[in-house]
Scaffold this motif. Structure first.
Motif, mmCIF file in Angstrom:
data_model
loop_
_atom_site.group_PDB
_atom_site.id
_atom_site.type_symbol
_atom_site.label_atom_id
_atom_site.label_comp_id
_atom_site.label_asym_id
_atom_site.label_seq_id
_atom_site.Cartn_x
_atom_site.Cartn_y
_atom_site.Cartn_z
ATOM 1 N N SER A 105 0.816 -1.210 0.000
ATOM 2 C CA SER A 105 0.000 0.000 0.000
ATOM 3 C C SER A 105 0.851 1.261 0.000
ATOM 4 C CB SER A 105 -0.931 -0.005 1.216
ATOM 5 O OG SER A 105 -1.718 1.154 1.260
ATOM 6 N N ALA A 106 1.933 1.273 0.789
ATOM 7 C CA ALA A 106 2.794 2.458 0.863
ATOM 8 C C ALA A 106 3.483 2.724 -0.471
ATOM 9 C CB ALA A 106 3.832 2.275 1.966
ATOM 10 N N LEU A 125 12.824 8.499 2.977
ATOM 11 C CA LEU A 125 13.797 7.520 3.477
ATOM 12 C C LEU A 125 13.293 6.840 4.742
ATOM 13 C CD1 LEU A 125 16.597 6.255 3.173
ATOM 14 C CD2 LEU A 125 17.536 8.159 4.506
ATOM 15 N N HIS A 126 12.642 7.608 5.626
ATOM 16 C CA HIS A 126 12.089 6.998 6.841
ATOM 17 C C HIS A 126 11.056 5.931 6.488
ATOM 18 C CE1 HIS A 126 13.514 10.983 8.246
ATOM 19 N NE2 HIS A 126 13.835 10.330 9.343
ATOM 20 N N GLY A 127 10.221 6.223 5.494
ATOM 21 C CA GLY A 127 9.211 5.262 5.093
ATOM 22 C C GLY A 127 9.805 3.992 4.517
ATOM 23 N N LYS A 128 10.876 4.152 3.735
ATOM 24 C CA LYS A 128 11.523 2.968 3.161
ATOM 25 C C LYS A 128 12.160 2.108 4.250
ATOM 26 C CE LYS A 128 12.382 5.411 -1.178
ATOM 27 N NZ LYS A 128 13.379 6.036 -2.058
ATOM 28 N N ILE A 129 12.794 2.771 5.229
ATOM 29 C CA ILE A 129 13.361 2.023 6.353
ATOM 30 C C ILE A 129 12.246 1.340 7.137
ATOM 31 C CG2 ILE A 129 14.628 2.227 8.528
ATOM 32 C CD1 ILE A 129 16.199 4.514 7.281
ATOM 33 N N LEU A 188 7.889 4.610 11.759
ATOM 34 C CA LEU A 188 8.746 5.354 10.833
ATOM 35 C C LEU A 188 8.050 5.582 9.495
ATOM 36 C CD1 LEU A 188 12.243 3.680 11.415
ATOM 37 C CD2 LEU A 188 11.527 5.976 12.101
ATOM 38 N N LEU A 189 7.217 4.629 9.119
ATOM 39 C CA LEU A 189 6.557 4.704 7.823
ATOM 40 C C LEU A 189 5.616 5.884 7.716
ATOM 41 C CD1 LEU A 189 6.087 3.306 5.075
ATOM 42 C CD2 LEU A 189 4.306 1.952 6.172
ATOM 43 N N HIS A 190 4.912 6.208 8.814
ATOM 44 C CA HIS A 190 3.912 7.264 8.696
ATOM 45 C C HIS A 190 4.188 8.491 9.555
ATOM 46 C CE1 HIS A 190 2.244 5.517 12.433
ATOM 47 N NE2 HIS A 190 1.751 6.708 12.620
#
Length: 361
Positions: A96-97, A110-114, A295-297
Protein backbone atom coordinates in the motif's frame (compact mmCIF):
# COMPACT_ATOMS: atom_id res chain seq x y z
CA UNK A 1 4.17 -38.74 6.67
CA UNK A 2 2.37 -36.32 9.00
CA UNK A 3 5.49 -34.15 9.24
CA UNK A 4 5.72 -33.92 5.45
CA UNK A 5 2.02 -33.13 5.30
CA UNK A 6 2.48 -30.39 7.90
CA UNK A 7 5.33 -28.84 5.92
CA UNK A 8 3.23 -28.97 2.76
CA UNK A 9 0.35 -27.20 4.53
CA UNK A 10 2.81 -24.65 5.91
CA UNK A 11 4.06 -23.78 2.40
CA UNK A 12 0.53 -23.49 1.03
CA UNK A 13 -0.49 -21.23 3.91
CA UNK A 14 2.62 -19.09 3.43
CA UNK A 15 2.02 -18.58 -0.31
CA UNK A 16 -1.65 -17.80 0.24
CA UNK A 17 -0.83 -15.30 2.99
CA UNK A 18 1.69 -13.43 0.81
CA UNK A 19 -0.69 -13.28 -2.16
CA UNK A 20 -3.43 -12.09 0.18
CA UNK A 21 -1.26 -9.18 1.33
CA UNK A 22 -0.61 -8.14 -2.27
CA UNK A 23 -4.31 -8.12 -3.17
CA UNK A 24 -5.34 -6.33 0.03
CA UNK A 25 -2.57 -3.75 -0.25
CA UNK A 26 -3.67 -2.93 -3.79
CA UNK A 27 -7.32 -2.75 -2.77
CA UNK A 28 -6.62 0.20 -0.46
CA UNK A 29 -5.29 2.19 -3.42
CA UNK A 30 -8.18 1.35 -5.73
CA UNK A 31 -10.75 2.23 -3.08
CA UNK A 32 -9.02 5.49 -2.24
CA UNK A 33 -8.86 6.46 -5.92
CA UNK A 34 -12.58 5.79 -6.25
CA UNK A 35 -13.41 7.82 -3.15
CA UNK A 36 -11.28 10.73 -4.40
CA UNK A 37 -13.10 10.71 -7.74
CA UNK A 38 -16.43 10.90 -5.93
CA UNK A 39 -15.18 13.79 -3.80
CA UNK A 40 -14.21 15.73 -6.95
CA UNK A 41 -17.71 15.14 -8.34
CA UNK A 42 -19.26 16.61 -5.21
CA UNK A 43 -20.96 13.42 -4.05
CA UNK A 44 -21.71 12.85 -0.38
CA UNK A 45 -18.56 11.40 1.09
CA UNK A 46 -18.37 8.00 2.81
CA UNK A 47 -16.94 9.67 5.91
CA UNK A 48 -20.22 11.59 6.22
CA UNK A 49 -22.33 8.46 5.85
CA UNK A 50 -22.81 8.59 2.06
CA UNK A 51 -22.91 5.48 -0.13
CA UNK A 52 -22.26 7.01 -3.55
CA UNK A 53 -19.14 4.85 -3.79
CA UNK A 54 -21.43 1.95 -4.73
CA UNK A 55 -21.73 3.57 -8.18
CA UNK A 56 -17.96 3.97 -8.67
CA UNK A 57 -16.26 1.18 -10.65
CA UNK A 58 -12.84 1.88 -9.09
CA UNK A 59 -14.28 1.27 -5.65
CA UNK A 60 -15.78 -2.00 -6.87
CA UNK A 61 -12.40 -2.98 -8.33
CA UNK A 62 -10.87 -2.32 -4.93
CA UNK A 63 -13.60 -4.38 -3.29
CA UNK A 64 -12.99 -7.28 -5.68
CA UNK A 65 -9.26 -7.05 -5.01
CA UNK A 66 -9.91 -7.09 -1.28
CA UNK A 67 -12.32 -9.98 -1.80
CA UNK A 68 -9.63 -11.96 -3.60
CA UNK A 69 -7.21 -11.13 -0.81
CA UNK A 70 -9.69 -12.19 1.84
CA UNK A 71 -10.39 -15.47 0.02
CA UNK A 72 -6.66 -16.18 -0.08
CA UNK A 73 -6.44 -15.15 3.56
CA UNK A 74 -9.39 -17.40 4.36
CA UNK A 75 -7.66 -20.35 2.75
CA UNK A 76 -4.37 -19.51 4.47
CA UNK A 77 -6.00 -19.73 7.90
CA UNK A 78 -7.32 -23.17 6.96
CA UNK A 79 -3.79 -24.43 6.25
CA UNK A 80 -1.64 -22.51 8.76
CA UNK A 81 -1.98 -21.11 12.30
CA UNK A 82 -3.24 -17.57 12.77
CA UNK A 83 0.04 -16.55 14.37
CA UNK A 84 1.78 -17.32 11.07
CA UNK A 85 -0.76 -15.78 8.71
CA UNK A 86 -1.58 -12.57 10.59
CA UNK A 87 1.96 -11.09 10.90
CA UNK A 88 2.42 -11.42 7.15
CA UNK A 89 -0.25 -8.77 6.82
CA UNK A 90 2.62 -6.28 7.20
CA UNK A 91 3.34 -6.94 3.54
CA UNK A 92 0.03 -5.25 2.70
CA UNK A 93 1.36 -2.14 4.46
CA UNK A 94 4.44 -2.28 2.25
CA UNK A 95 2.41 -2.78 -0.93
CA UNK A 96 0.00 0.00 0.00
CA UNK A 97 2.79 2.46 0.86
CA UNK A 98 4.67 1.83 -2.40
CA UNK A 99 1.56 2.04 -4.57
CA UNK A 100 0.41 5.19 -2.73
CA UNK A 101 3.63 6.93 -3.71
CA UNK A 102 2.99 6.11 -7.38
CA UNK A 103 -0.77 6.51 -7.76
CA UNK A 104 -1.88 8.81 -4.93
CA UNK A 105 1.14 11.16 -4.87
CA UNK A 106 1.73 10.30 -1.21
CA UNK A 107 5.45 10.66 -0.54
CA UNK A 108 7.52 7.70 0.62
CA UNK A 109 10.72 9.19 2.01
CA UNK A 110 13.80 7.52 3.48
CA UNK A 111 12.09 7.00 6.84
CA UNK A 112 9.21 5.26 5.09
CA UNK A 113 11.52 2.97 3.16
CA UNK A 114 13.36 2.02 6.35
CA UNK A 115 9.97 1.45 8.00
CA UNK A 116 8.93 -0.91 5.21
CA UNK A 117 12.16 -2.85 5.61
CA UNK A 118 11.73 -3.11 9.37
CA UNK A 119 8.15 -4.31 8.91
CA UNK A 120 9.36 -7.13 6.66
CA UNK A 121 12.18 -8.09 9.05
CA UNK A 122 9.83 -8.03 12.03
CA UNK A 123 7.33 -10.23 10.20
CA UNK A 124 10.10 -12.70 9.37
CA UNK A 125 11.16 -12.90 13.02
CA UNK A 126 7.56 -13.46 14.10
CA UNK A 127 7.10 -16.23 11.57
CA UNK A 128 10.26 -17.98 12.78
CA UNK A 129 9.22 -17.81 16.43
CA UNK A 130 5.47 -18.13 15.90
CA UNK A 131 3.70 -20.19 18.59
CA UNK A 132 2.16 -23.42 17.42
CA UNK A 133 -1.55 -23.53 18.15
CA UNK A 134 -3.26 -26.66 19.42
CA UNK A 135 -4.46 -29.06 16.78
CA UNK A 136 -8.13 -28.39 15.95
CA UNK A 137 -9.28 -30.73 13.25
CA UNK A 138 -13.04 -31.08 13.80
CA UNK A 139 -16.00 -28.81 14.44
CA UNK A 140 -16.56 -30.57 17.76
CA UNK A 141 -13.13 -29.47 18.97
CA UNK A 142 -13.74 -25.96 17.66
CA UNK A 143 -17.09 -25.86 19.40
CA UNK A 144 -15.49 -26.78 22.72
CA UNK A 145 -12.93 -24.03 22.35
CA UNK A 146 -15.55 -21.43 21.44
CA UNK A 147 -17.43 -22.31 24.64
CA UNK A 148 -14.32 -21.83 26.77
CA UNK A 149 -15.05 -19.21 29.52
CA UNK A 150 -11.95 -17.20 28.63
CA UNK A 151 -12.98 -16.81 25.01
CA UNK A 152 -16.60 -16.08 25.92
CA UNK A 153 -15.47 -13.21 28.16
CA UNK A 154 -13.12 -11.91 25.45
CA UNK A 155 -15.80 -12.04 22.74
CA UNK A 156 -18.32 -10.32 25.02
CA UNK A 157 -15.87 -7.50 25.75
CA UNK A 158 -15.15 -7.09 22.03
CA UNK A 159 -18.86 -6.78 21.23
CA UNK A 160 -19.47 -4.29 24.06
CA UNK A 161 -16.46 -2.12 23.12
CA UNK A 162 -17.46 -2.18 19.45
CA UNK A 163 -21.04 -1.14 20.20
CA UNK A 164 -19.84 1.73 22.42
CA UNK A 165 -17.50 2.95 19.69
CA UNK A 166 -20.19 2.65 16.99
CA UNK A 167 -23.10 4.17 18.91
CA UNK A 168 -21.49 6.66 21.30
CA UNK A 169 -17.91 7.54 20.30
CA UNK A 170 -18.14 7.30 16.50
CA UNK A 171 -20.73 10.04 15.87
CA UNK A 172 -18.83 12.47 18.13
CA UNK A 173 -15.16 11.84 17.39
CA UNK A 174 -15.01 9.61 14.29
CA UNK A 175 -14.40 12.56 11.94
CA UNK A 176 -11.39 13.85 13.91
CA UNK A 177 -9.84 10.87 15.70
CA UNK A 178 -8.31 8.25 13.41
CA UNK A 179 -8.36 5.56 16.10
CA UNK A 180 -12.15 5.37 16.39
CA UNK A 181 -13.07 3.75 13.07
CA UNK A 182 -9.84 1.77 12.85
CA UNK A 183 -10.36 0.30 16.33
CA UNK A 184 -13.84 -0.83 15.35
CA UNK A 185 -12.44 -2.63 12.28
CA UNK A 186 -9.57 -4.16 14.22
CA UNK A 187 -11.31 -5.59 17.29
CA UNK A 188 -14.14 -7.02 15.20
CA UNK A 189 -11.49 -8.46 12.89
CA UNK A 190 -10.28 -10.64 15.76
CA UNK A 191 -13.67 -12.34 15.85
CA UNK A 192 -13.79 -12.66 12.07
CA UNK A 193 -10.48 -14.54 12.11
CA UNK A 194 -11.93 -17.02 14.60
CA UNK A 195 -14.95 -17.49 12.34
CA UNK A 196 -12.67 -17.99 9.32
CA UNK A 197 -10.69 -20.62 11.19
CA UNK A 198 -13.86 -22.48 12.11
CA UNK A 199 -15.28 -22.29 8.58
CA UNK A 200 -11.98 -23.55 7.19
CA UNK A 201 -12.33 -26.65 9.36
CA UNK A 202 -15.97 -27.00 8.27
CA UNK A 203 -14.99 -26.90 4.59
CA UNK A 204 -12.35 -29.56 5.15
CA UNK A 205 -14.95 -31.79 6.80
CA UNK A 206 -17.40 -31.07 3.99
CA UNK A 207 -14.91 -32.32 1.42
CA UNK A 208 -14.37 -35.37 3.62
CA UNK A 209 -18.06 -36.24 3.24
CA UNK A 210 -19.25 -35.26 6.73
CA UNK A 211 -22.73 -33.69 7.20
CA UNK A 212 -21.37 -30.23 7.97
CA UNK A 213 -24.37 -28.35 6.57
CA UNK A 214 -26.58 -29.95 9.21
CA UNK A 215 -24.46 -28.55 12.01
CA UNK A 216 -25.85 -25.29 13.51
CA UNK A 217 -22.30 -24.15 14.31
CA UNK A 218 -21.43 -23.91 10.61
CA UNK A 219 -24.28 -21.47 9.94
CA UNK A 220 -23.56 -19.50 13.11
CA UNK A 221 -19.95 -19.07 12.01
CA UNK A 222 -21.02 -18.04 8.49
CA UNK A 223 -23.54 -15.49 9.80
CA UNK A 224 -21.06 -14.09 12.31
CA UNK A 225 -18.39 -13.76 9.62
CA UNK A 226 -20.82 -11.91 7.32
CA UNK A 227 -21.72 -9.42 10.04
CA UNK A 228 -18.09 -8.88 11.05
CA UNK A 229 -16.79 -8.39 7.50
CA UNK A 230 -19.66 -6.02 6.60
CA UNK A 231 -18.93 -3.89 9.65
CA UNK A 232 -15.21 -3.86 8.88
CA UNK A 233 -15.78 -2.76 5.27
CA UNK A 234 -18.15 0.03 6.31
CA UNK A 235 -15.88 1.61 8.91
CA UNK A 236 -12.69 1.02 6.98
CA UNK A 237 -14.23 2.97 4.08
CA UNK A 238 -14.96 5.85 6.45
CA UNK A 239 -11.41 5.87 7.77
CA UNK A 240 -9.93 5.79 4.26
CA UNK A 241 -12.17 8.62 3.11
CA UNK A 242 -11.24 10.95 5.98
CA UNK A 243 -7.59 10.18 6.66
CA UNK A 244 -4.41 9.56 4.66
CA UNK A 245 -4.00 6.01 3.34
CA UNK A 246 -0.39 5.79 4.50
CA UNK A 247 -1.61 6.45 8.05
CA UNK A 248 -4.75 4.30 8.03
CA UNK A 249 -3.07 1.15 6.72
CA UNK A 250 -0.23 0.82 9.26
CA UNK A 251 -2.33 1.77 12.29
CA UNK A 252 -4.97 -0.70 11.19
CA UNK A 253 -2.33 -3.40 10.88
CA UNK A 254 -0.91 -2.81 14.37
CA UNK A 255 -4.25 -2.82 16.19
CA UNK A 256 -5.67 -5.65 14.07
CA UNK A 257 -2.61 -7.87 14.58
CA UNK A 258 -2.62 -7.22 18.32
CA UNK A 259 -6.31 -8.14 18.50
CA UNK A 260 -5.86 -11.32 16.46
CA UNK A 261 -2.82 -12.50 18.44
CA UNK A 262 -4.70 -11.89 21.69
CA UNK A 263 -7.76 -13.74 20.43
CA UNK A 264 -5.65 -16.62 19.11
CA UNK A 265 -3.78 -16.93 22.40
CA UNK A 266 -7.05 -17.06 24.37
CA UNK A 267 -8.84 -19.40 21.98
CA UNK A 268 -6.03 -21.87 21.21
CA UNK A 269 -3.82 -21.33 24.30
CA UNK A 270 -0.68 -21.70 22.21
CA UNK A 271 1.48 -19.54 24.50
CA UNK A 272 1.37 -22.16 27.26
CA UNK A 273 3.65 -24.47 25.25
CA UNK A 274 6.14 -21.91 23.96
CA UNK A 275 9.80 -21.78 24.94
CA UNK A 276 11.17 -18.57 26.46
CA UNK A 277 13.24 -17.71 23.38
CA UNK A 278 10.19 -18.08 21.14
CA UNK A 279 8.16 -15.78 23.38
CA UNK A 280 10.94 -13.16 23.33
CA UNK A 281 11.36 -13.58 19.58
CA UNK A 282 7.64 -13.15 18.94
CA UNK A 283 7.41 -9.96 20.99
CA UNK A 284 10.65 -8.63 19.49
CA UNK A 285 9.38 -9.23 15.98
CA UNK A 286 6.09 -7.52 16.70
CA UNK A 287 7.81 -4.53 18.33
CA UNK A 288 10.10 -4.29 15.29
CA UNK A 289 7.04 -4.12 13.06
CA UNK A 290 5.53 -1.38 15.22
CA UNK A 291 8.75 0.66 15.03
CA UNK A 292 8.85 0.19 11.27
CA UNK A 293 5.25 1.25 10.89
CA UNK A 294 5.89 4.29 13.10
CA UNK A 295 8.75 5.35 10.83
CA UNK A 296 6.56 4.70 7.82
CA UNK A 297 3.91 7.26 8.70
CA UNK A 298 5.26 9.53 11.48
CA UNK A 299 7.73 11.33 9.18
CA UNK A 300 5.76 11.02 5.95
CA UNK A 301 5.68 14.83 5.45
CA UNK A 302 9.45 15.23 5.91
CA UNK A 303 11.26 15.56 2.57
CA UNK A 304 14.27 13.42 3.48
CA UNK A 305 16.02 11.21 0.93
CA UNK A 306 19.45 9.72 0.34
CA UNK A 307 20.19 12.59 -2.04
CA UNK A 308 20.02 15.26 0.68
CA UNK A 309 21.56 13.08 3.39
CA UNK A 310 25.10 14.55 2.94
CA UNK A 311 23.70 18.09 3.24
CA UNK A 312 21.89 17.16 6.44
CA UNK A 313 25.05 15.60 7.87
CA UNK A 314 27.03 18.78 7.12
CA UNK A 315 24.40 20.87 8.85
CA UNK A 316 24.44 18.58 11.88
CA UNK A 317 28.25 18.70 12.03
CA UNK A 318 28.20 22.47 11.83
CA UNK A 319 25.64 22.68 14.61
CA UNK A 320 27.66 20.26 16.75
CA UNK A 321 30.82 22.36 16.37
CA UNK A 322 28.96 25.47 17.46
CA UNK A 323 28.32 28.75 15.70
CA UNK A 324 31.54 30.44 16.86
CA UNK A 325 33.60 28.71 14.18
CA UNK A 326 31.39 29.98 11.40
CA UNK A 327 31.45 33.48 12.96
CA UNK A 328 35.24 33.54 13.03
CA UNK A 329 35.26 32.40 9.44
CA UNK A 330 33.15 35.40 8.58
CA UNK A 331 35.67 37.80 10.13
CA UNK A 332 38.34 36.43 7.83
CA UNK A 333 36.40 38.07 5.00
CA UNK A 334 34.68 41.42 4.54
CA UNK A 335 33.04 42.59 7.76
CA UNK A 336 30.11 44.03 5.89
CA UNK A 337 29.48 40.85 3.94
CA UNK A 338 25.71 40.38 4.08
CA UNK A 339 25.73 36.58 4.45
CA UNK A 340 28.04 36.82 7.44
CA UNK A 341 26.10 39.63 9.07
CA UNK A 342 22.82 37.80 8.65
CA UNK A 343 24.33 34.59 10.00
CA UNK A 344 25.76 36.42 13.07
CA UNK A 345 22.42 38.08 13.70
CA UNK A 346 20.65 34.78 13.33
CA UNK A 347 23.08 33.15 15.76
CA UNK A 348 22.67 35.93 18.31
CA UNK A 349 18.90 35.74 17.97
CA UNK A 350 18.91 31.97 18.53
CA UNK A 351 21.23 32.33 21.51
CA UNK A 352 19.04 35.02 23.02
CA UNK A 353 15.94 32.87 22.68
CA UNK A 354 17.66 29.90 24.31
CA UNK A 355 18.80 32.10 27.21
CA UNK A 356 15.47 33.87 27.50
CA UNK A 357 16.98 37.28 26.74
CA UNK A 358 14.49 40.06 25.98
CA UNK A 359 17.07 42.09 24.09
CA UNK A 360 16.64 39.94 21.05
CA UNK A 361 13.00 40.96 20.56
Amino acid sequence: MSQARGRYDFCIGLVLAISSSIFIGGSFILKKKGLLRLARKGSMRAGQGGHAYLKEWLWWAGLLSMGAGEVANFAAYAFAPATLVTPLGALSVLVSAILSSFFLNEKLNLHGKIGCLLSILGSTVMVIHAPQEEEVETLDEMSNKLRDPGFVVFATLVVIVSLILIVVVGPRHGQTNILVYITICSVIGALSVSCVKGLGIAIKELFAGKPVLKRPLSWVLLLSLTVCVSTQINYLNRALDIFNTSIVTPIYYVIFTTSVLTCSAILFKEWQHMAADDIIGTFSGFLTIIVGIFLLHAFKDVNFTLANLPVSLRKDERAANGSLLSTYDCFDHDEESSPCVSEIQSTESLSGRRNGSLSTF
